[in-house]
Motif scaffolding. Structure first.
Motif, mmCIF file in Angstrom:
data_model
loop_
_atom_site.group_PDB
_atom_site.id
_atom_site.type_symbol
_atom_site.label_atom_id
_atom_site.label_comp_id
_atom_site.label_asym_id
_atom_site.label_seq_id
_atom_site.Cartn_x
_atom_site.Cartn_y
_atom_site.Cartn_z
ATOM 1 N N SER A 117 0.932 -1.172 0.034
ATOM 2 C CA SER A 117 0.058 -0.028 0.008
ATOM 3 C C SER A 117 0.699 1.069 0.046
ATOM 4 N N LEU A 118 1.973 1.286 0.551
ATOM 5 C CA LEU A 118 2.806 2.261 0.851
ATOM 6 C C LEU A 118 3.433 2.440 -0.900
ATOM 7 N N LEU A 119 3.623 1.610 -1.240
ATOM 8 C CA LEU A 119 4.371 1.509 -2.931
ATOM 9 C C LEU A 119 3.209 2.065 -3.668
ATOM 10 N N VAL A 120 2.035 1.690 -3.638
ATOM 11 C CA VAL A 120 1.023 2.017 -4.451
ATOM 12 C C VAL A 120 0.968 3.831 -4.092
ATOM 13 N N ASN A 121 1.152 4.121 -3.158
ATOM 14 C CA ASN A 121 1.025 5.520 -2.901
ATOM 15 C C ASN A 121 2.290 6.328 -3.132
ATOM 16 N N GLY A 122 3.086 5.613 -3.465
ATOM 17 C CA GLY A 122 4.367 6.387 -3.867
ATOM 18 C C GLY A 122 5.194 6.805 -2.791
ATOM 19 N N ILE A 123 4.950 6.016 -1.601
ATOM 20 C CA ILE A 123 5.848 6.497 -0.312
ATOM 21 C C ILE A 123 6.950 5.916 -0.183
ATOM 22 N N ASP A 124 7.825 6.679 0.086
ATOM 23 C CA ASP A 124 9.321 5.957 0.390
ATOM 24 C C ASP A 124 9.490 4.911 1.625
ATOM 25 N N ALA A 125 9.694 3.606 1.161
ATOM 26 C CA ALA A 125 9.559 2.674 2.057
ATOM 27 C C ALA A 125 10.742 1.730 1.905
ATOM 28 N N THR A 126 11.142 1.368 2.997
ATOM 29 C CA THR A 126 12.124 0.201 2.986
ATOM 30 C C THR A 126 11.649 -1.167 3.727
ATOM 31 N N TYR A 127 11.862 -2.352 3.168
ATOM 32 C CA TYR A 127 11.237 -3.338 3.727
ATOM 33 C C TYR A 127 12.050 -4.461 3.915
ATOM 34 N N CYS A 128 12.567 -5.204 5.124
ATOM 35 C CA CYS A 128 13.472 -6.086 5.527
ATOM 36 C C CYS A 128 12.589 -7.226 5.979
ATOM 37 N N GLU A 129 13.001 -8.373 5.413
ATOM 38 C CA GLU A 129 12.244 -9.650 6.092
ATOM 39 C C GLU A 129 13.620 -10.328 6.658
ATOM 40 N N ILE A 130 13.815 -10.445 8.095
ATOM 41 C CA ILE A 130 14.986 -11.000 8.781
ATOM 42 C C ILE A 130 14.723 -12.409 9.045
ATOM 43 N N GLU A 131 15.727 -13.048 8.424
ATOM 44 C CA GLU A 131 15.768 -14.581 8.518
ATOM 45 C C GLU A 131 16.072 -14.848 9.934
ATOM 46 N N THR A 132 15.316 -15.740 10.722
ATOM 47 C CA THR A 132 15.466 -15.982 12.156
ATOM 48 C C THR A 132 14.778 -17.229 12.426
ATOM 49 N N ARG A 133 15.172 -17.898 13.491
ATOM 50 C CA ARG A 133 14.346 -19.034 13.882
ATOM 51 C C ARG A 133 13.630 -18.545 15.144
ATOM 52 N N PHE A 134 13.731 -17.597 15.543
ATOM 53 C CA PHE A 134 13.260 -17.192 17.104
ATOM 54 C C PHE A 134 11.516 -16.727 17.001
ATOM 55 N N GLY A 135 10.744 -16.747 15.687
ATOM 56 C CA GLY A 135 9.561 -16.278 15.774
ATOM 57 C C GLY A 135 9.148 -14.944 16.201
ATOM 58 N N HIS A 136 8.008 -14.757 16.638
ATOM 59 C CA HIS A 136 7.583 -13.308 16.942
ATOM 60 C C HIS A 136 8.477 -12.782 17.876
ATOM 61 N N ASP A 137 8.945 -13.499 18.960
ATOM 62 C CA ASP A 137 9.893 -13.012 19.892
ATOM 63 C C ASP A 137 11.198 -12.169 19.464
ATOM 64 N N ALA A 138 11.701 -12.491 18.102
ATOM 65 C CA ALA A 138 12.639 -12.025 17.480
ATOM 66 C C ALA A 138 12.891 -10.638 17.736
ATOM 67 N N PHE A 139 11.677 -9.746 17.674
ATOM 68 C CA PHE A 139 11.839 -8.423 18.016
ATOM 69 C C PHE A 139 12.261 -7.919 19.070
ATOM 70 N N LEU A 140 12.351 -8.631 20.275
ATOM 71 C CA LEU A 140 12.921 -8.471 21.427
ATOM 72 C C LEU A 140 14.017 -9.057 21.698
ATOM 73 N N LEU A 141 14.813 -9.423 20.755
ATOM 74 C CA LEU A 141 16.217 -10.022 21.010
ATOM 75 C C LEU A 141 17.256 -9.336 20.344
ATOM 76 N N PRO A 142 18.277 -9.245 20.724
ATOM 77 C CA PRO A 142 19.495 -8.528 19.720
ATOM 78 C C PRO A 142 19.655 -9.401 18.577
#
Lengths: 209, 389
Positions: free
Chosen positions: B338-363
């Motif tokens: 939706s950001l791209l369709v609106n021409g909004i400046d976006a960066t997207y990263c899909e980080i490879e990890t085995r820690f599931g949702h908790d990964a965002f709280l881990l270094p």
């Protein structure tokens, strides 16, 4: 690979006007996009699948989308980008036909840079050694190469002719001597690389709903 | 500040409070009704520059709080929940940025919520507390920024429910943020996400001590809240991470018990998580906050996410994690699309990890990505670090 990188980058830089909206497919570490932003003031975004490449782009402050170029264009509206670049990447695309159509749907113009598989050194290598050619920038073995769709300049011309894709400009490049534009005859034999400026056939490519 | 702090840590911090929306100027809530007065508990790290342009708002997840970094006392064994990310020289660099983190309304860590005393009755709100939404949480945060005199944030940054708040900031206050960093999140709760939350709420409400939410001063719905937390913890981890951490290891025994006691490590872990959660969290707050995220749907009112995100003016860094099945990468990609369709400046990263949702709280890899994104944002925006005092 460095002389080629410089010469093909400067050729592409010369094709893109100041301030254009640019999308670089398979942008790697973002070095071409970075030059385009700095020297041409473009509004640029990269698409890259590799983690390290994505991290490098972010470190350079470039907007980048992590994803596959075979699918990554789907989300862009028709004609939303001025120039879509596919440099040294088409040979690694799973569906080059889809990628070409998509880039000319999304972009008003497309720039494709590719190695010419009919370059005389390649032919000579195959003829004399009977083994898959390896050069400075095609340094893979047959079993580990990501390059699955090679073509020659003549092949690419024929494809554009057949599909009605408009070839606005062709620039040929050799890497020898620090890299230079090749302006002589019989490019299919004597040019190592080609950069094409393309636009969609009359009527254009549209998004299928 | 005493020179006892660890290098890289913000060191001792203090929870602060701001009260606003005193009657008759209550906050008008999205779901109808009004709330006031409202208190927000918050912490700040680093210093505001002269232009007041270097502020970053950290947005916490479901059971998080305002204690994102630092320690409360010298002998505090546990630092804030994003301590490795926030501090001098760390990715969210408190030498350069002024970092704010506030506890959401509806919560139970110092901000006004169902456990707070209703000034009109002199008793805790309980279930008379109005149902709040993620938009309401964000509007309350905007009041806190008004109080601090900050017109525009350098960035809003959060994971999970914090990511939802970051998205809301971009459309509700497009002129007040330069960048939004939604992590491991979604533009709307899926039926699966709602389903897990409903199991948690049902467990709390079925507890014999729940008493219609009016349990303050008596027995609390301990087993219900504990069960809700156990379900939550299952969703925060990937199958692979559970294999790695627990396998089929037995807990304190050499052979299967052939009874209904605890056999496996994973059972013991879940009970421990449930029991310790009860000590720090209010059951009603769990009901209100899970309801708020279940109601979350950024595509409303128009029904089109693209149309709603068209209001955003900031840059985006969207981050997802490969093994996160609670907020899977496809949900982040919908936002990016939706950001791209609106021409909004976006960066997207899909980080490879085995820690599931908790990964965002881990270094991990996310830290450098965020650090570099913020550094580029600040340098291109001409944002100055606070002068050395």
């Amino acid at each position: 690979m460095s002389p080629l990188t410089r010469i093909d980058h400067s050729v592409i830089l010369g094709l893109i006007p100041h301030g254009a909206r640019v999308l670089d497919l398979g942008c790697g570490d973002g070095s071409l996009l970075d030059k385009l932003v700095r020297e041409r003031g473009v509004r640029g975004t990269g698409i890259e699948i590799d983690d390290a490449g994505v991290r490098d782009c972010i470190a350079k402050g470039l907007p980048v989308l992590q994803g596959d170029i075979d699918e990554g264009l789907r989300d862009f509206p028709d004609g939303s980008i001025d120039y879509v670049i596919l440099n040294q990447t088409i040979q690694a695309a799973k569906k080059p036909v889809v990628v070409l159509q998509e880039m000319l749907r999304v972009g008003r113009k497309g720039i494709v840079g590719f190695p010419n598989f009919a370059y005389w050194r390649m032919r000579w290598h195959l003829l004399t050694r009977g083994r898959m050619p390896r050069t400075d920038f095609l340094h893979y073995e047959w079993y580990d190469t990501p390059n699955i769709h090679f073509c020659s300049i003549r092949d690419f011309d024929r494809y554009c002719e057949k599909t009605g894709i408009v070839v606005e400009k062709r620039i040929f490049i050799n890497t020898g001597g620090g890299g230079k534009v090749y302006g002589g005859g019989r490019p299919n034999l004597f040019a190592e690389n080609a950069v094409y400026l393309l636009s969609a056939p009359p009527g254009g490519f549209r998004k299928e709903d | 500040m005493p020179h006892t702090r660890q290098p890289g840590s913000v060191g001792p911090v203090k929870k602060q409070f701001h009260t606003f929306c005193e009657p008759p100027h209550e906050l008008e809530l999205e779901g109808g009704g009004r709330l006031g007065p409202i208190t927000l508990a918050y912490e700040t790290y680093g210093r505001l520059n002269r232009e007041k342009s270097n502020a970053i708002l950290i947005l916490h997840a479901l059971t998080g709080d305002s204690h994102a970094a630092g320690i409360y006392a010298e002998d505090d064994p546990k630092p804030g929940w994003w301590d490795y990310l926030i501090g001098p020289g760390r990715p969210v660099d408190t030498d350069k940025y002024f970092v704010i983190c506030s506890n959401v309304i509806g919560g139970c860590q110092g901000s006004t919520g169902p456990a707070s005393v209703n000034p009109a009755t002199g008793r805790p709100y309980g279930l008379t507390f109005p149902v709040i939404t993620v938009n309401d949480m964000v509007r309350a945060q905007a009041h806190l920024l008004d109080h601090m005199g900050i017109d525009r944030l350098l960035a809003v940054l959060g994971g999970s429910m914090g990511g939802m708040q970051a998205l809301v900031w971009s459309v509700l206050f497009p002129d007040r943020i330069m960048a939004a960093i939604p992590i491991a999140t979604t533009a709307k709760h899926s039926p699966q996400q709602i389903a897990f939350n409903q199991v948690g709420r049902a467990a709390i409400m079925a507890d014999s001590h729940f008493n219609g939410g009016d349990y303050y001063g008596g027995e609390i719905p301990r087993s219900g809240l504990s069960l809700a937390r156990m379900v939550g913890h299952i969703t925060y981890r990937s199958d692979e991470a559970m294999h790695e951490r627990f396998g089929r290891k037995l807990r304190g025994k050499k052979a299967l018990g052939y009874n209904f006691g605890i056999d496996f490590e994973v059972e013991s872990f879940l009970h421990y998580q449930g029991d310790s959660f009860v000590e720090r969290f209010d059951a009603n707050a769990y009901l209100y906050i899970t309801k708020a995220i279940d109601y979350f749907d950024l595509s409303m009112p128009s029904g089109s996410l693209t149309a709603e995100l068209a209001r955003a003016k900031c840059k985006f860094l969207v981050v997802s994690f490969s093994s996160d099945w609670l907020y899977p990468p496809y949900q982040s990609k919908e936002v990016v699309k939706s950001l791209l369709v609106n021409g909004i400046d976006a960066t997207y990263c899909e980080i490879e990890t085995r820690f599931g949702h908790d990964a965002f709280l881990l270094p991990g890899e996310m830290d450098t990505i965020i650090g570099n994104f913020l550094a580029n944002l600040a340098s291109r925006g001409g944002i100055k670090a606070p002068s050395v005092s």
